[in-house]
Design a protein around this motif. Structure first.
Motif, PDB file in Angstrom:
ATOM      1  N   LEU A 183       0.848  -1.194   0.000  1.00  0.00           N
ATOM      2  CA  LEU A 183       0.000   0.000   0.000  1.00  0.00           C
ATOM      3  C   LEU A 183       0.882   1.242   0.000  1.00  0.00           C
ATOM      4  O   LEU A 183       1.686   1.452   0.915  1.00  0.00           O
ATOM      5  N   LEU A 184       0.735   2.068  -1.023  1.00  0.00           N
ATOM      6  CA  LEU A 184       1.435   3.349  -1.107  1.00  0.00           C
ATOM      7  C   LEU A 184       0.432   4.448  -0.795  1.00  0.00           C
ATOM      8  O   LEU A 184      -0.605   4.563  -1.461  1.00  0.00           O
ATOM      9  N   VAL A 185       0.734   5.247   0.223  1.00  0.00           N
ATOM     10  CA  VAL A 185      -0.149   6.340   0.635  1.00  0.00           C
ATOM     11  C   VAL A 185       0.519   7.654   0.258  1.00  0.00           C
ATOM     12  O   VAL A 185       1.609   7.967   0.737  1.00  0.00           O
ATOM     13  N   THR A 186      -0.149   8.423  -0.596  1.00  0.00           N
ATOM     14  CA  THR A 186       0.392   9.683  -1.099  1.00  0.00           C
ATOM     15  C   THR A 186      -0.468  10.839  -0.628  1.00  0.00           C
ATOM     16  O   THR A 186      -1.704  10.769  -0.667  1.00  0.00           O
ATOM     17  N   LEU A 187       0.183  11.895  -0.167  1.00  0.00           N
ATOM     18  CA  LEU A 187      -0.523  13.108   0.228  1.00  0.00           C
ATOM     19  C   LEU A 187      -0.205  14.203  -0.786  1.00  0.00           C
ATOM     20  O   LEU A 187       0.958  14.523  -1.019  1.00  0.00           O
ATOM     21  N   GLN A 188      -1.265  14.743  -1.374  1.00  0.00           N
ATOM     22  CA  GLN A 188      -1.114  15.786  -2.396  1.00  0.00           C
ATOM     23  C   GLN A 188      -1.734  17.088  -1.894  1.00  0.00           C
ATOM     24  O   GLN A 188      -2.805  17.085  -1.282  1.00  0.00           O
ATOM     25  N   VAL A 189      -1.035  18.190  -2.145  1.00  0.00           N
ATOM     26  CA  VAL A 189      -1.532  19.511  -1.757  1.00  0.00           C
ATOM     27  C   VAL A 189      -1.467  20.433  -2.968  1.00  0.00           C
ATOM     28  O   VAL A 189      -0.427  20.531  -3.623  1.00  0.00           O
ATOM     29  N   ARG A 190      -2.599  21.070  -3.258  1.00  0.00           N
ATOM     30  CA  ARG A 190      -2.651  22.072  -4.328  1.00  0.00           C
ATOM     31  C   ARG A 190      -3.224  23.362  -3.768  1.00  0.00           C
ATOM     32  O   ARG A 190      -4.113  23.342  -2.913  1.00  0.00           O
ATOM     33  N   THR A 191      -2.717  24.495  -4.253  1.00  0.00           N
ATOM     34  CA  THR A 191      -3.255  25.794  -3.850  1.00  0.00           C
ATOM     35  C   THR A 191      -4.059  26.389  -4.999  1.00  0.00           C
ATOM     36  O   THR A 191      -3.773  26.140  -6.177  1.00  0.00           O
ATOM     37  N   PHE A 192      -5.074  27.163  -4.619  1.00  0.00           N
ATOM     38  CA  PHE A 192      -5.974  27.754  -5.609  1.00  0.00           C
ATOM     39  C   PHE A 192      -6.017  29.268  -5.433  1.00  0.00           C
ATOM     40  O   PHE A 192      -6.076  29.789  -4.300  1.00  0.00           O
ATOM     41  N   LEU A 193      -6.003  29.961  -6.555  1.00  0.00           N
ATOM     42  CA  LEU A 193      -6.216  31.406  -6.571  1.00  0.00           C
ATOM     43  C   LEU A 193      -7.709  31.669  -6.730  1.00  0.00           C
ATOM     44  O   LEU A 193      -8.516  30.730  -6.839  1.00  0.00           O
ATOM     45  N   LYS A 194      -8.091  32.910  -6.765  1.00  0.00           N
ATOM     46  CA  LYS A 194      -9.510  33.236  -6.928  1.00  0.00           C
ATOM     47  C   LYS A 194     -10.056  32.748  -8.270  1.00  0.00           C
ATOM     48  O   LYS A 194     -11.244  32.407  -8.367  1.00  0.00           O
ATOM     49  N   ASP A 195      -9.205  32.713  -9.280  1.00  0.00           N
ATOM     50  CA  ASP A 195      -9.679  32.317 -10.603  1.00  0.00           C
ATOM     51  C   ASP A 195      -9.300  30.885 -10.978  1.00  0.00           C
ATOM     52  O   ASP A 195      -9.436  30.487 -12.133  1.00  0.00           O
ATOM     53  N   GLY A 196      -8.787  30.098 -10.028  1.00  0.00           N
ATOM     54  CA  GLY A 196      -8.484  28.705 -10.338  1.00  0.00           C
ATOM     55  C   GLY A 196      -7.193  28.235  -9.689  1.00  0.00           C
ATOM     56  O   GLY A 196      -6.575  28.941  -8.876  1.00  0.00           O
ATOM     57  N   VAL A 197      -6.773  27.019 -10.071  1.00  0.00           N
ATOM     58  CA  VAL A 197      -5.614  26.393  -9.458  1.00  0.00           C
ATOM     59  C   VAL A 197      -4.336  27.151  -9.802  1.00  0.00           C
ATOM     60  O   VAL A 197      -4.194  27.719 -10.894  1.00  0.00           O
ATOM     61  N   SER A 198      -3.408  27.179  -8.861  1.00  0.00           N
ATOM     62  CA  SER A 198      -2.100  27.791  -9.090  1.00  0.00           C
ATOM     63  C   SER A 198      -1.153  26.746  -9.693  1.00  0.00           C
ATOM     64  O   SER A 198      -1.095  25.609  -9.217  1.00  0.00           O
ATOM     65  N   TYR A 199      -0.439  27.129 -10.717  1.00  0.00           N
ATOM     66  CA  TYR A 199       0.513  26.229 -11.361  1.00  0.00           C
ATOM     67  C   TYR A 199       1.942  26.511 -10.928  1.00  0.00           C
ATOM     68  O   TYR A 199       2.892  26.006 -11.537  1.00  0.00           O
ATOM     69  N   ASP A 200       2.089  27.319  -9.878  1.00  0.00           N
ATOM     70  CA  ASP A 200       3.414  27.588  -9.318  1.00  0.00           C
ATOM     71  C   ASP A 200       3.914  26.300  -8.657  1.00  0.00           C
ATOM     72  O   ASP A 200       3.298  25.789  -7.721  1.00  0.00           O
ATOM     73  N   ARG A 201       5.037  25.744  -9.142  1.00  0.00           N
ATOM     74  CA  ARG A 201       5.523  24.474  -8.627  1.00  0.00           C
ATOM     75  C   ARG A 201       5.936  24.558  -7.158  1.00  0.00           C
ATOM     76  O   ARG A 201       6.046  23.542  -6.480  1.00  0.00           O
ATOM     77  N   ARG A 202       6.144  25.770  -6.661  1.00  0.00           N
ATOM     78  CA  ARG A 202       6.482  25.938  -5.248  1.00  0.00           C
ATOM     79  C   ARG A 202       5.253  25.843  -4.354  1.00  0.00           C
ATOM     80  O   ARG A 202       5.384  25.761  -3.133  1.00  0.00           O
ATOM     81  N   LEU A 203       4.063  25.841  -4.947  1.00  0.00           N
ATOM     82  CA  LEU A 203       2.819  25.827  -4.189  1.00  0.00           C
ATOM     83  C   LEU A 203       1.992  24.574  -4.458  1.00  0.00           C
ATOM     84  O   LEU A 203       0.777  24.565  -4.237  1.00  0.00           O
ATOM     85  N   ASN A 204       2.645  23.521  -4.931  1.00  0.00           N
ATOM     86  CA  ASN A 204       1.976  22.243  -5.169  1.00  0.00           C
ATOM     87  C   ASN A 204       2.932  21.127  -4.775  1.00  0.00           C
ATOM     88  O   ASN A 204       4.131  21.195  -5.066  1.00  0.00           O
ATOM     89  N   ALA A 205       2.400  20.107  -4.124  1.00  0.00           N
ATOM     90  CA  ALA A 205       3.260  19.022  -3.650  1.00  0.00           C
ATOM     91  C   ALA A 205       2.514  17.697  -3.703  1.00  0.00           C
ATOM     92  O   ALA A 205       1.280  17.646  -3.630  1.00  0.00           O
ATOM     93  N   ALA A 206       3.276  16.633  -3.827  1.00  0.00           N
ATOM     94  CA  ALA A 206       2.741  15.266  -3.740  1.00  0.00           C
ATOM     95  C   ALA A 206       3.868  14.395  -3.212  1.00  0.00           C
ATOM     96  O   ALA A 206       4.937  14.311  -3.828  1.00  0.00           O
ATOM     97  N   GLU A 207       3.621  13.749  -2.093  1.00  0.00           N
ATOM     98  CA  GLU A 207       4.683  13.006  -1.409  1.00  0.00           C
ATOM     99  C   GLU A 207       4.137  11.692  -0.859  1.00  0.00           C
ATOM    100  O   GLU A 207       3.023  11.648  -0.324  1.00  0.00           O
ATOM    101  N   ILE A 208       4.906  10.604  -1.013  1.00  0.00           N
ATOM    102  CA  ILE A 208       4.533   9.324  -0.427  1.00  0.00           C
ATOM    103  C   ILE A 208       4.823   9.403   1.067  1.00  0.00           C
ATOM    104  O   ILE A 208       5.979   9.538   1.478  1.00  0.00           O
ATOM    105  N   ILE A 209       3.768   9.345   1.884  1.00  0.00           N
ATOM    106  CA  ILE A 209       3.936   9.544   3.330  1.00  0.00           C
ATOM    107  C   ILE A 209       3.915   8.234   4.108  1.00  0.00           C
ATOM    108  O   ILE A 209       4.260   8.212   5.294  1.00  0.00           O
ATOM    109  N   ALA A 210       3.509   7.132   3.472  1.00  0.00           N
ATOM    110  CA  ALA A 210       3.470   5.852   4.177  1.00  0.00           C
ATOM    111  C   ALA A 210       3.532   4.707   3.164  1.00  0.00           C
ATOM    112  O   ALA A 210       3.022   4.820   2.049  1.00  0.00           O
ATOM    113  N   VAL A 211       4.189   3.632   3.583  1.00  0.00           N
ATOM    114  CA  VAL A 211       4.267   2.403   2.792  1.00  0.00           C
ATOM    115  C   VAL A 211       3.976   1.243   3.737  1.00  0.00           C
ATOM    116  O   VAL A 211       4.651   1.090   4.757  1.00  0.00           O
TER     117      VAL A 211
END
Length: 250
Positions: A183-211
């Motif tokens: 089982l791979l458990v991944t936690l993803q975080v995305r940030t949104f601006l008023k007009d939609g998702v932010s594509y700034d790579r510094r404000l988006n993450a996805a990391e395997i937090i448990a195996v």
């Protein structure tokens, strides 16, 4: 290795020349005439090939549920993680970031805690400002993989939306994917601006937090007891004296 400073019209192999990109620069090299491999280099090449195939399988298994773009070095970083970990050491995948520029700790100073019952607890805390972002999406993804059969045996996800303009009082997410495999458990975080998702790579993450591995309990065979029964009377050896029957026959 030569570095191209003018316009080049191809990438890849043409004749005995190979054009490729490295660290944002276009480079050129020649193909060696002969390649000598020892037993160790052949063995290493075989293992690297197997690790690359496993990495490609992991990426394809998680791709349908990931909503962020991986960085340009994610493939090489994942392959390197698998090679360094060794065979069947899936626990080493914990902490792998699909976006190498940002980790979960950027968004949560007090890190979320994932328990074996499939629950993720995010403690109440003060979330720092993320530019013009007004909302944050947190997605918990659980993917169960059978590496023996190279198949995805199950998937589950839970999504939380956090209003960054309000105090964060904590939250819980949960997933459940029973069955065999890893089982791979991944936690993803995305940030949104008023007009939609932010594509700034510094404000988006996805990391395997448990195996987590499903360990099949070992079946211990009962110990066999020695046979203490006496041999059958008809099979018992009769005593003799000097090779003669002690009871005289009629």
């Amino acid at each position: 290795m030569g570095i191209i400073t003018s316009v080049i019209t191809f990438k890849g192999k043409v004749g005995n020349m190979i054009a490729y990109e490295r660290n944002g620069k276009t480079c050129l090299r020649t193909v060696p005439e002969t390649v000598r491999q020892t037993a160790n280099t052949r063995r290493s090449a075989k293992w690297f090939g197997a690790a690359s195939r496993k990495g490609a399988f992991i990426r394809s298994a998680l791709a349908p549920d990931l909503d962020i773009l991986c960085d340009g070095h994610a493939v090489n970083r994942l392959n390197s993680t698998i090679v360094t970990a060794g065979r069947n050491n899936h626990a080493a995948l914990k902490g792998f970031r699909f976006n190498g520029h940002t980790g979960i700790e950027k968004f949560f100073p007090e890190l979320p805690v994932f328990s074996q019952d499939g629950k993720l607890h995010i403690p109440a805390q003060k979330l720092q400002g993320f530019g013009d972002a007004v909302r944050m999406e947190v997605k918990l993804i659980a993917t169960r993989i059978d590496f023996t059969t190279r198949s995805v045996t199950g998937m589950d996800a839970d999504v939380l939306h956090i209003d960054l303009e309000q105090p964060f009082t904590g939250a819980d997410l949960s997933v459940s994917v029973p069955g065999k495999g890893t089982l791979l458990v991944t936690l993803q975080v995305r940030t949104f601006l008023k007009d939609g998702v932010s594509y700034d790579r510094r404000l988006n993450a996805a990391e395997i937090i448990a195996v987590e591995e499903v360990v099949t309990p070992e079946v211990v065979a009962p110990k066999s007891r020695p046979n203490k029964r006496q041999p059958h009377a008809s099979l018992a050896t009769k005593p003799t004296i000097n090779g003669q029957d002690p009871v005289p026959r009629e």
